[in-house]
Design a protein around this motif. Structure first.
Motif, PDB file in Angstrom:
ATOM      1  N   LEU A 149       0.825  -1.220   0.000  1.00 19.31           N
ATOM      2  CA  LEU A 149       0.000   0.000   0.000  1.00 19.31           C
ATOM      3  C   LEU A 149       0.853   1.262   0.000  1.00 19.31           C
ATOM      4  N   ASP A 150       1.798   1.309  -0.929  1.00 20.38           N
ATOM      5  CA  ASP A 150       2.682   2.476  -1.058  1.00 20.38           C
ATOM      6  C   ASP A 150       3.434   2.775   0.229  1.00 20.38           C
ATOM      7  N   GLY A 151       3.824   1.716   0.933  1.00 24.87           N
ATOM      8  CA  GLY A 151       4.603   1.896   2.156  1.00 24.87           C
ATOM      9  C   GLY A 151       3.780   2.084   3.406  1.00 24.87           C
ATOM     10  N   ARG A 152       2.455   2.083   3.284  1.00 29.65           N
ATOM     11  CA  ARG A 152       1.618   2.243   4.482  1.00 29.65           C
ATOM     12  C   ARG A 152       1.768   1.052   5.423  1.00 29.65           C
ATOM     13  N   VAL A 153       2.056  -0.127   4.881  1.00 29.56           N
ATOM     14  CA  VAL A 153       2.232  -1.323   5.702  1.00 29.56           C
ATOM     15  C   VAL A 153       3.642  -1.863   5.481  1.00 29.56           C
ATOM     16  N   LYS A 154       4.465  -1.767   6.503  1.00 26.71           N
ATOM     17  CA  LYS A 154       5.832  -2.270   6.440  1.00 26.71           C
ATOM     18  C   LYS A 154       6.182  -3.096   7.670  1.00 26.71           C
ATOM     19  N   THR A 155       5.920  -2.530   8.824  1.00 21.34           N
ATOM     20  CA  THR A 155       6.392  -3.146  10.078  1.00 21.34           C
ATOM     21  C   THR A 155       5.249  -3.712  10.926  1.00 21.34           C
ATOM     22  N   LEU A 156       4.019  -3.621  10.438  1.00 24.24           N
ATOM     23  CA  LEU A 156       2.880  -4.143  11.197  1.00 24.24           C
ATOM     24  C   LEU A 156       2.789  -5.655  10.987  1.00 24.24           C
ATOM     25  N   HIS A 157       3.612  -6.375  11.743  1.00 24.20           N
ATOM     26  CA  HIS A 157       3.736  -7.820  11.518  1.00 24.20           C
ATOM     27  C   HIS A 157       4.133  -8.506  12.835  1.00 24.20           C
ATOM     28  N   PRO A 158       3.636  -9.726  13.076  1.00 24.37           N
ATOM     29  CA  PRO A 158       4.001 -10.445  14.318  1.00 24.37           C
ATOM     30  C   PRO A 158       5.497 -10.663  14.486  1.00 24.37           C
ATOM     31  N   LYS A 159       6.236 -10.770  13.375  1.00 25.36           N
ATOM     32  CA  LYS A 159       7.675 -11.016  13.517  1.00 25.36           C
ATOM     33  C   LYS A 159       8.415  -9.761  13.980  1.00 25.36           C
ATOM     34  N   VAL A 160       7.744  -8.615  13.888  1.00 24.62           N
ATOM     35  CA  VAL A 160       8.295  -7.389  14.466  1.00 24.62           C
ATOM     36  C   VAL A 160       7.785  -7.220  15.892  1.00 24.62           C
ATOM     37  N   HIS A 161       6.482  -7.197  16.047  1.00 27.96           N
ATOM     38  CA  HIS A 161       5.904  -6.906  17.362  1.00 27.96           C
ATOM     39  C   HIS A 161       6.068  -8.077  18.331  1.00 27.96           C
ATOM     40  N   GLY A 162       6.105  -9.303  17.818  1.00 28.05           N
ATOM     41  CA  GLY A 162       6.413 -10.439  18.690  1.00 28.05           C
ATOM     42  C   GLY A 162       7.820 -10.334  19.247  1.00 28.05           C
ATOM     43  N   GLY A 163       8.761  -9.920  18.380  1.00 28.35           N
ATOM     44  CA  GLY A 163      10.147  -9.762  18.813  1.00 28.35           C
ATOM     45  C   GLY A 163      10.337  -8.644  19.808  1.00 28.35           C
ATOM     46  N   LEU A 164       9.429  -7.664  19.784  1.00 29.47           N
ATOM     47  CA  LEU A 164       9.519  -6.540  20.720  1.00 29.47           C
ATOM     48  C   LEU A 164       8.798  -6.817  22.029  1.00 29.47           C
ATOM     49  N   LEU A 165       7.641  -7.474  21.956  1.00 32.85           N
ATOM     50  CA  LEU A 165       6.759  -7.580  23.121  1.00 32.85           C
ATOM     51  C   LEU A 165       6.996  -8.809  23.985  1.00 32.85           C
ATOM     52  N   ALA A 166       7.676  -9.801  23.471  1.00 35.68           N
ATOM     53  CA  ALA A 166       7.852 -11.044  24.230  1.00 35.68           C
ATOM     54  C   ALA A 166       8.615 -10.793  25.527  1.00 35.68           C
ATOM     55  N   LEU A 167       8.057 -11.317  26.627  1.00 37.89           N
ATOM     56  CA  LEU A 167       8.737 -11.219  27.919  1.00 37.89           C
ATOM     57  C   LEU A 167       9.835 -12.265  27.967  1.00 37.89           C
ATOM     58  N   ARG A 168      11.046 -11.818  28.161  1.00 43.29           N
ATOM     59  CA  ARG A 168      12.204 -12.721  28.074  1.00 43.29           C
ATOM     60  C   ARG A 168      12.223 -13.766  29.190  1.00 43.29           C
ATOM     61  N   ASP A 169      11.604 -13.496  30.309  1.00 44.47           N
ATOM     62  CA  ASP A 169      11.597 -14.455  31.409  1.00 44.47           C
ATOM     63  C   ASP A 169      10.298 -15.253  31.473  1.00 44.47           C
ATOM     64  N   ASN A 170       9.499 -15.168  30.408  1.00 42.21           N
ATOM     65  CA  ASN A 170       8.246 -15.918  30.348  1.00 42.21           C
ATOM     66  C   ASN A 170       8.438 -17.097  29.392  1.00 42.21           C
TER      67      ASN A 170
END
Length: 520
Positions: A58-79
Motif C-alpha cells: 500500500l505504497d509503504g503504508r504497511v511495512k512493520t505491522l507484523h508479528p515477527k516485528v511486534h512479537g520480537g519486541l513484546l515477548a517477555l524474556r523471562d516468560n
C-alpha cells in the motif's frame, strides 16, 4: 542473535549509534530510505521484508505491522510460554529499536498543505513499534529522540548493554512523544472538522493538548516556584513562543505572560500604528499615532511611572530614532515585527534587555484560551469585539459627538484587556488613566480618573469605558465631578434606568454595547 531495528525520518547523528551497534555484533534491521542511508554509510543491514516475509504494501503504508516485528519486541524474556511461542513461529527477539516518526507536525505548519497531504504524514507503524518496545522496557531499549544517542552509546561501550533506569526513562519519553503526536493529529482534524461544519471543536468530549518544551525557566511567578515553558507546535505565527530573541536573557515566567498580554492588545489595533506598555498583565499605556515615534510618546505619557521595568510592544518596526529613546529607559522586554539595523545596535548596548522579533502580518485570533484550575482546565474562545460601533445603542438623551465616538471605540478596545473590575479613560488616541482589578467599579473609576488628572493631560475630550455594566449611580456622579462627558458600557444592570437618569441629569452621553468584557 541480538537485533536492532532502525527506521527514522530524522537521521541526525544516526551513523554514530549504528556503528556502535554494528561493532557490538548486533544485527540491524531497517526499512526503505533509512536502510539506503545506512548502507551508503557502510552499515550492514537486513531489510524488513527479509524478517517479515512480506514486501512493503500500500505504497509503504504497511511495512512493520507484523508479528515477527511486534512479537520480537513484546515477548517477555523471562516468560517460558512467550519464548516457546517465538521459537515455534521462528521469531527473533529485537532488543534495540531506534524509531522516530513521520514529520506530521512540521507538515501542517505549511499554510498551503491540504488535508490529503497532512493525512499521508500520519505515522502508523512507527508509533506502534515505539509503544510495543516501550511497554517491554525491561528488556528492550527504545530510542525516539536523537538527543538520547549519546547516553545509550556511553552505556553500551561501558557495560555492553543499557541500564534498566535508562530503559525506563526512554520508555517514558516514548509514551509522552506518541501522546503528543496523537494530540497534534486530533487537534488538526478537529480544526478541519470545525471549518467544514462550523462546529466549535470545544464541544468534543475529550480535549487533547500538546506542547513541546522550549526550556526551563529560572523560576516561576515567584522565585520559590519551578517553571517550564512549552510551545504549541500549531500555534499562530504571532504567538509569544514563536518570537525570535535577538538580545538579552531568556524570558521569565512573568515576561511570557506580560508579553502575551501586550501582543493581544496590539491585535486590537492591527490597522493602526500602535504602541503598548504592559505591567503585571495590565496595560499601563496604549496609544496610536501617525508614526511609531508619536505612538510611543503618547503611550509613555499615559503612565511614565508604571512603564519602568515593564514591557513595550509595537506593531511597526523600531526605528533608530525610537531606539535612542528606548535605550534611555529601563525596560525588561521590547517586542516588534522588526528592528532597523541601527536600532538593533543601539538597543543591544544593554545586554539584559530582551529584544524580540515577532511576525505580526497575520494577527488572526483563532486560538482558544486555556486556563488551569485545580484538577482541570477551562477552555474558551478569544474575547473578540465582534459588535460593530454602529450597533451600539444610545442610552441617554444627549448623543455622542464624532470625536467622542472615536474615543469611546478606542477606550472600549483597551478596556477588554484590563483586569476586572476595569475602568479606562482616554481620548481618541491614548489612554489617560487605567483602573484595574478592583472589587468595586467606582473604586476603579477613581484610580483611572485620578491618574488622568495627575498626568496633566488636556481632558477636554476625556471619555470613560467600563468593562461591565455600571451598577450604581456613584460611578456616574464621580465621572461628572471630573469632566467626563461620554461613557461606554455594556448596560444590562437592574439599575440601568437610575444610571441613565443620572447621566441625563449631568448631560453625559452614554452608549450601551450589550457585550461585556470581564477579564479575571
Amino acid at each position: 542473535m541480538t537485533r536492532a531495528l532502525i527506521s527514522v525520518s530524522d537521521k541526525t547523528n544516526l551513523i554514530a549509534i549504528a556503528q556502535v551497534l554494528q561493532e557490538m555484533g548486533i544485527e540491524i534491521i531497517s526499512t526503505g530510505g533509512t536502510q539506503a542511508y545506512l548502507s551508503k554509510n557502510g552499515i550492514t543491514t537486513i531489510s524488513i521484508e527479509e524478517v517479515t516475509g512480506f514486501p512493503e504494501l500500500l505504497d509503504g503504508r504497511v511495512k512493520t505491522l507484523h508479528p515477527k516485528v511486534h512479537g520480537g519486541l513484546l515477548a517477555l524474556r523471562d516468560n517460558r510460554n512467550h519464548m516457546q511461542a517465538l521459537e515455534e513461529h521462528q521469531i527473533e527477539k529485537i532488543d534495540y529499536i531506534i524509531v522516530n516518526l513521520y514529520p506530521f507536525k512540521e507538515t501542517i505548519q505549511d499554510p498551503n498543505v491540504n488535508l490529503f497531504e497532512a493525512i499521508e504524514k500520519i505515522d502508523i507503524g512507527g508509533p506502534s513499534m515505539l509503544r510495543s518496545a516501550a511497554k517491554n522496557y525491561e528488556s528492550v531499549t527504545v530510542i525516539s529522540d536523537p538527543e538520547d544517542y549519546e547516553q545509550v552509546i556511553s552505556e553500551l561501550k561501558e557495560h555492553g548493554a543499557t541500564c534498566l533506569s535508562t530503559r525506563k526513562l526512554l520508555a517514558q519519553k516514548v509514551f509522552a512523544h506518541t501522546a503528543s503526536y496523537d494530540a497534534a493529529i486530533a487537534s488538526y482534524l478537529s480544526k478541519q472538522l470545525s471549518e467544514e461544519q462550523t462546529k466549535d471543536s470545544i464541544d468534543s468530549d475529550t480535549l487533547t493538548l500538546t506542547g513541546e518544551r522550549l526550556h526551563e525557566l529560572r523560576y516561576g511567578e515567584n522565585s520559590h516556584q519551578t517553571a517550564t515553558v512549552y510551545a504549541n507546535p500549531q500555534a499562530p505565527s504571532y504567538s509569544i513562543t514563536k518570537a525570535e530573541k535577538l538580545n538579552g536573557k531568556n524570558l521569565s515566567f512573568n515576561n511570557y505572560r506580560d508579553a502575551d498580554a501586550a501582543i493581544k492588545i496590539l491585535r486590537e489595533f492591527s490597522d493602526q500604528i500602535c504602541a503598548v506598555a504592559v505591567k503585571h498583565l495590565n496595560p499601563c499605556g496604549v496609544a496610536i499615532g501617525n508614526t511609531i515615534e508619536e505612538s510611543f510618546t503618547r503611550c509613555y505619557e499615559s503612565d511614565p511611572v508604571s512603564i519602568f521595568g515593564g514591557i513595550v510592544a509595537f506593531n511597526q518596526p523600531i526605528t533608530e530614532k525610537l531606539a535612542n529613546r528606548l535605550h534611555q529607559m529601563f525596560l525588561d522586554v521590547i517586542i516588534a515585527p522588526d528592528f532597523e539595523e541601527e536600532a538593533l545596535e543601539i538597543l543591544k548596548q544593554k545586554p539584559n534587555v530582551r529584544l524580540l522579533r515577532l511576525k505580526m502580518d497575520d494577527l488572526t485570533m483563532e486560538e482558544k484560551e486555556v486556563i488551569s484550575v485545580s484538577g482541570g482546565i477551562l477552555v474558551q474562545d478569544q474575547d473578540l469585539i465582534e459588535e460593530e460601533p454602529s450597533e451600539w445603542v444610545l442610552m441617554t438623551e444627549k448623543d455622542v459627538t464624532s470625536i467622542q465616538r472615536e474615543a469611546l471605540q478606542f477606550a472600549w478596545k483597551v478596556a477588554k484587556h484590563v483586569k476586572s473590575n476595569a475602568i479606562v479613560v482616554t481620548n481618541e488616541y491614548q489612554t489617560f488613566g487605567i483602573g484595574a482589578g478592583q472589587t468595586n467599579r467606582v473604586g476603579a473609576a477613581k484610580i483611572a480618573i485620578e491618574q488622568a488628572e495627575q498626568s496633566g493631560f488636556d481632558l477636554t475630550n476625556m471619555v470613560l469605558a467600563s468593562d461591565a455594566f455600571i451598577p450604581m449611580i456613584d460611578t456616574i456622579e464621580y465621572a461628572h465631578q471630573h469632566q467626563v462627558k461620554a461613557i461606554i458600557q455594556p448596560g444590562g444592570s437592574i439599575n440601568d434606568q437610575e444610571v441613565i437618569d443620572k447621566a441625563n441629569e449631568y448631560n453625559i452621553s452614554m452608549l450601551a454595547t450589550n457585550v461585556r468584557h470581564f477579564r479575571h
